[in-house]
Write a protein that holds these residues in place. Structure first.
Motif, PDB file in Angstrom:
ATOM      1  N   PRO A  57       0.870  -1.290   0.085  1.00 56.80           N
ATOM      2  CA  PRO A  57       0.080   0.088   0.073  1.00 56.80           C
ATOM      3  C   PRO A  57       0.812   1.330   0.007  1.00 56.80           C
ATOM      4  O   PRO A  57       0.438   2.120  -0.784  1.00 56.80           O
ATOM      5  N   ARG A  58       1.949   1.191   0.864  1.00 53.75           N
ATOM      6  CA  ARG A  58       2.713   2.495   0.736  1.00 53.75           C
ATOM      7  C   ARG A  58       3.516   2.620  -0.649  1.00 53.75           C
ATOM      8  O   ARG A  58       3.459   3.983  -1.077  1.00 53.75           O
ATOM      9  N   ASP A  59       3.843   1.651  -1.072  1.00 57.42           N
ATOM     10  CA  ASP A  59       4.436   1.888  -2.554  1.00 57.42           C
ATOM     11  C   ASP A  59       3.474   2.124  -3.462  1.00 57.42           C
ATOM     12  O   ASP A  59       3.861   2.908  -4.324  1.00 57.42           O
ATOM     13  N   ALA A  60       2.219   1.804  -3.421  1.00 54.52           N
ATOM     14  CA  ALA A  60       1.223   2.357  -4.291  1.00 54.52           C
ATOM     15  C   ALA A  60       0.933   4.145  -4.315  1.00 54.52           C
ATOM     16  O   ALA A  60       1.027   4.554  -5.162  1.00 54.52           O
ATOM     17  N   LEU A  61       1.256   4.368  -3.065  1.00 52.34           N
ATOM     18  CA  LEU A  61       0.791   5.596  -2.660  1.00 52.34           C
ATOM     19  C   LEU A  61       1.871   6.501  -3.215  1.00 52.34           C
ATOM     20  O   LEU A  61       1.994   7.409  -4.033  1.00 52.34           O
ATOM     21  N   ASP A  62       3.195   5.767  -2.946  1.00 51.77           N
ATOM     22  CA  ASP A  62       4.345   6.671  -3.532  1.00 51.77           C
ATOM     23  C   ASP A  62       4.532   6.600  -5.031  1.00 51.77           C
ATOM     24  O   ASP A  62       4.777   7.698  -5.525  1.00 51.77           O
ATOM     25  N   ALA A  63       4.277   5.325  -5.618  1.00 54.55           N
ATOM     26  CA  ALA A  63       4.094   5.383  -6.998  1.00 54.55           C
ATOM     27  C   ALA A  63       3.143   6.445  -7.699  1.00 54.55           C
ATOM     28  O   ALA A  63       3.678   7.176  -8.456  1.00 54.55           O
ATOM     29  N   ALA A  64       1.962   6.444  -7.115  1.00 55.34           N
ATOM     30  CA  ALA A  64       0.842   7.433  -7.520  1.00 55.34           C
ATOM     31  C   ALA A  64       1.512   8.909  -7.391  1.00 55.34           C
ATOM     32  O   ALA A  64       1.472   9.829  -8.463  1.00 55.34           O
ATOM     33  N   GLN A  65       2.011   9.156  -6.124  1.00 54.51           N
ATOM     34  CA  GLN A  65       2.591  10.511  -6.016  1.00 54.51           C
ATOM     35  C   GLN A  65       3.616  10.878  -7.090  1.00 54.51           C
ATOM     36  O   GLN A  65       3.934  11.773  -7.460  1.00 54.51           O
ATOM     37  N   ALA A  66       4.423   9.700  -7.111  1.00 48.89           N
ATOM     38  CA  ALA A  66       5.716  10.270  -8.081  1.00 48.89           C
ATOM     39  C   ALA A  66       5.243  10.559  -9.473  1.00 48.89           C
ATOM     40  O   ALA A  66       5.689  11.247 -10.148  1.00 48.89           O
ATOM     41  N   ALA A  67       4.329   9.550  -9.932  1.00 50.11           N
ATOM     42  CA  ALA A  67       3.649   9.618 -11.328  1.00 50.11           C
ATOM     43  C   ALA A  67       2.935  10.999 -11.589  1.00 50.11           C
ATOM     44  O   ALA A  67       2.953  11.521 -12.593  1.00 50.11           O
ATOM     45  N   GLN A  68       2.463  11.306 -10.358  1.00 46.72           N
ATOM     46  CA  GLN A  68       1.735  12.777 -10.366  1.00 46.72           C
ATOM     47  C   GLN A  68       2.581  13.818 -10.796  1.00 46.72           C
ATOM     48  O   GLN A  68       2.536  14.995 -11.586  1.00 46.72           O
ATOM     49  N   SER A  69       3.733  13.921 -10.265  1.00 44.44           N
ATOM     50  CA  SER A  69       4.840  14.788 -10.436  1.00 44.44           C
ATOM     51  C   SER A  69       5.933  14.556 -11.568  1.00 44.44           C
ATOM     52  O   SER A  69       6.566  15.358 -11.896  1.00 44.44           O
ATOM     53  N   GLY A  70       5.561  13.330 -12.434  1.00 44.68           N
ATOM     54  CA  GLY A  70       6.149  13.024 -13.603  1.00 44.68           C
ATOM     55  C   GLY A  70       7.503  12.172 -13.042  1.00 44.68           C
ATOM     56  O   GLY A  70       8.357  11.718 -14.072  1.00 44.68           O
ATOM     57  N   ALA A  71       7.873  11.836 -11.841  1.00 43.78           N
ATOM     58  CA  ALA A  71       8.965  11.277 -11.629  1.00 43.78           C
ATOM     59  C   ALA A  71       8.735   9.427 -11.799  1.00 43.78           C
ATOM     60  O   ALA A  71       9.937   8.916 -11.999  1.00 43.78           O
ATOM     61  N   ARG A  72       7.661   9.221 -11.954  1.00 40.45           N
ATOM     62  CA  ARG A  72       7.458   7.823 -12.373  1.00 40.45           C
ATOM     63  C   ARG A  72       6.377   7.737 -13.389  1.00 40.45           C
ATOM     64  O   ARG A  72       5.592   8.868 -13.835  1.00 40.45           O
ATOM     65  N   THR A  73       6.079   6.741 -14.109  1.00 36.81           N
ATOM     66  CA  THR A  73       5.137   6.480 -15.047  1.00 36.81           C
ATOM     67  C   THR A  73       4.115   6.176 -14.507  1.00 36.81           C
ATOM     68  O   THR A  73       3.869   5.392 -13.439  1.00 36.81           O
ATOM     69  N   LEU A  74       2.828   6.289 -15.218  1.00 38.87           N
ATOM     70  CA  LEU A  74       1.579   5.863 -15.052  1.00 38.87           C
ATOM     71  C   LEU A  74       1.504   4.409 -15.002  1.00 38.87           C
ATOM     72  O   LEU A  74       0.704   3.737 -14.000  1.00 38.87           O
ATOM     73  N   ARG A  75       2.062   3.870 -15.926  1.00 38.97           N
ATOM     74  CA  ARG A  75       2.135   2.308 -15.848  1.00 38.97           C
ATOM     75  C   ARG A  75       2.475   1.654 -14.550  1.00 38.97           C
ATOM     76  O   ARG A  75       2.065   0.743 -14.131  1.00 38.97           O
ATOM     77  N   GLU A  76       3.686   2.447 -13.985  1.00 35.28           N
ATOM     78  CA  GLU A  76       4.229   1.959 -12.726  1.00 35.28           C
ATOM     79  C   GLU A  76       3.406   2.076 -11.772  1.00 35.28           C
ATOM     80  O   GLU A  76       3.152   1.282 -10.706  1.00 35.28           O
ATOM     81  N   ALA A  77       2.758   3.340 -11.664  1.00 41.59           N
ATOM     82  CA  ALA A  77       1.817   3.604 -10.596  1.00 41.59           C
ATOM     83  C   ALA A  77       0.484   2.349 -10.818  1.00 41.59           C
ATOM     84  O   ALA A  77       0.220   2.074  -9.747  1.00 41.59           O
ATOM     85  N   LYS A  78      -0.058   2.176 -11.829  1.00 40.34           N
ATOM     86  CA  LYS A  78      -0.895   1.285 -11.923  1.00 40.34           C
ATOM     87  C   LYS A  78      -0.728  -0.117 -11.674  1.00 40.34           C
ATOM     88  O   LYS A  78      -1.242  -0.762 -10.709  1.00 40.34           O
ATOM     89  N   ALA A  79       0.490  -0.760 -11.847  1.00 45.45           N
ATOM     90  CA  ALA A  79       1.091  -1.877 -11.222  1.00 45.45           C
ATOM     91  C   ALA A  79       1.162  -1.878  -9.794  1.00 45.45           C
ATOM     92  O   ALA A  79       0.612  -2.737  -9.178  1.00 45.45           O
ATOM     93  N   ALA A  80       1.579  -0.723  -9.244  1.00 41.55           N
ATOM     94  CA  ALA A  80       1.708  -0.768  -7.996  1.00 41.55           C
ATOM     95  C   ALA A  80       0.351  -0.621  -7.023  1.00 41.55           C
ATOM     96  O   ALA A  80       0.192  -1.446  -5.991  1.00 41.55           O
ATOM     97  N   ALA A  81      -0.650  -0.123  -7.623  1.00 45.77           N
ATOM     98  CA  ALA A  81      -2.103   0.007  -6.860  1.00 45.77           C
ATOM     99  C   ALA A  81      -2.597  -1.435  -7.412  1.00 45.77           C
ATOM    100  O   ALA A  81      -3.122  -1.719  -6.374  1.00 45.77           O
ATOM    101  N   ARG A  82      -2.235  -2.226  -8.152  1.00 53.33           N
ATOM    102  CA  ARG A  82      -2.751  -3.709  -8.543  1.00 53.33           C
ATOM    103  C   ARG A  82      -2.250  -4.421  -7.327  1.00 53.33           C
ATOM    104  O   ARG A  82      -2.811  -5.305  -6.753  1.00 53.33           O
ATOM    105  N   GLU A  83      -0.860  -4.235  -6.836  1.00 54.27           N
ATOM    106  CA  GLU A  83      -0.193  -4.987  -5.745  1.00 54.27           C
ATOM    107  C   GLU A  83      -0.822  -4.736  -4.686  1.00 54.27           C
ATOM    108  O   GLU A  83      -1.033  -5.613  -3.866  1.00 54.27           O
ATOM    109  N   ALA A  84      -1.148  -3.458  -4.306  1.00 48.26           N
ATOM    110  CA  ALA A  84      -1.833  -2.837  -3.292  1.00 48.26           C
ATOM    111  C   ALA A  84      -3.408  -3.696  -3.228  1.00 48.26           C
ATOM    112  O   ALA A  84      -3.639  -4.189  -1.855  1.00 48.26           O
ATOM    113  N   ASN A  85      -4.049  -3.633  -4.004  1.00 47.90           N
ATOM    114  CA  ASN A  85      -5.275  -4.194  -3.928  1.00 47.90           C
ATOM    115  C   ASN A  85      -5.142  -5.739  -3.669  1.00 47.90           C
ATOM    116  O   ASN A  85      -5.914  -6.285  -3.256  1.00 47.90           O
ATOM    117  N   ALA A  86      -4.215  -6.461  -4.416  1.00 49.43           N
ATOM    118  CA  ALA A  86      -3.852  -7.744  -4.105  1.00 49.43           C
ATOM    119  C   ALA A  86      -3.643  -8.172  -2.840  1.00 49.43           C
ATOM    120  O   ALA A  86      -4.173  -9.172  -2.292  1.00 49.43           O
TER     121      ALA A  86
END
Length: 174
Positions: A57-86
């Motif tokens: 869950p922390r990784d999902a939030l970090d990835a989404a926040q980083a993707a929002q700022s452009g530091a990570r990709t949306l694809r990475e954020a989606k993958a991290a959110a799927r893992e948090a949901n799993a």
């Protein structure tokens, strides 16, 4: 013992209607930032209290926040959110499951602004179950959830951009 609900609240609740009206005035960017911040401050600690070694869950939030700022990709954020949901599908206490789901859907608000409302429903369950247990009668759960909804509405109003020129076009499917 009845199985606890995965989320608390209903679309027709006045508090939820007020949240939806406020969300309709804000940009997708603002809604995602608000959902991520709420989940990080309020629901992530509830999950980590139950599963201190699970960083999904922390990784999902970090990835989404980083993707929002452009530091990570949306694809990475989606993958991290799927893992948090799993991780929410693993055997967990109700508060941990709801908190994991709240974090996962908060992260997904980055590409689906309506997910911010999902964070509200799951977050209320996480908060109520963590404070009072999942055996609380339904009427009491609903009353306690109303307190969480009020806090969330106040925090959304505080995060809102006055006269937002580009409000998100949210399709409420509830």
């Amino acid at each position: 013992m009845a199985k606890p609900r995965k989320m608390l609240g209903r679309a027709e609740d006045p508090a939820i209607q007020a949240l939806m009206r406020q969300m309709d005035t804000q940009s997708a960017h603002t809604l995602a930032a608000w959902a991520i911040a709420c989940a990080r401050a309020r629901y992530l600690p509830l999950f980590e209290a139950v599963c201190p070694g699970d960083a999904r869950p922390r990784d999902a939030l970090d990835a989404a926040q980083a993707a929002q700022s452009g530091a990570r990709t949306l694809r990475e954020a989606k993958a991290a959110a799927r893992e948090a949901n799993a991780c929410a599908k693993a055997p967990l206490p109700p508060a941990g499951e709801a908190a994991a789901r709240a974090c996962a859907v908060a992260a997904s608000a980055l590409w689906n602004p309506a997910s911010a409302l999902g964070m509200v429903f799951y977050g209320a369950a996480a908060s109520v179950y963590a404070a009072h247990g999942a055996d609380l009668p339904a009427q009491d759960c609903d009353r306690e959830a109303q307190r969480e909804f009020a806090w969330l509405l106040d925090s959304l109003r505080a995060a809102s951009v006055p006269d937002e020129p580009n409000p998100a076009k949210i399709r409420w499917n509830c």
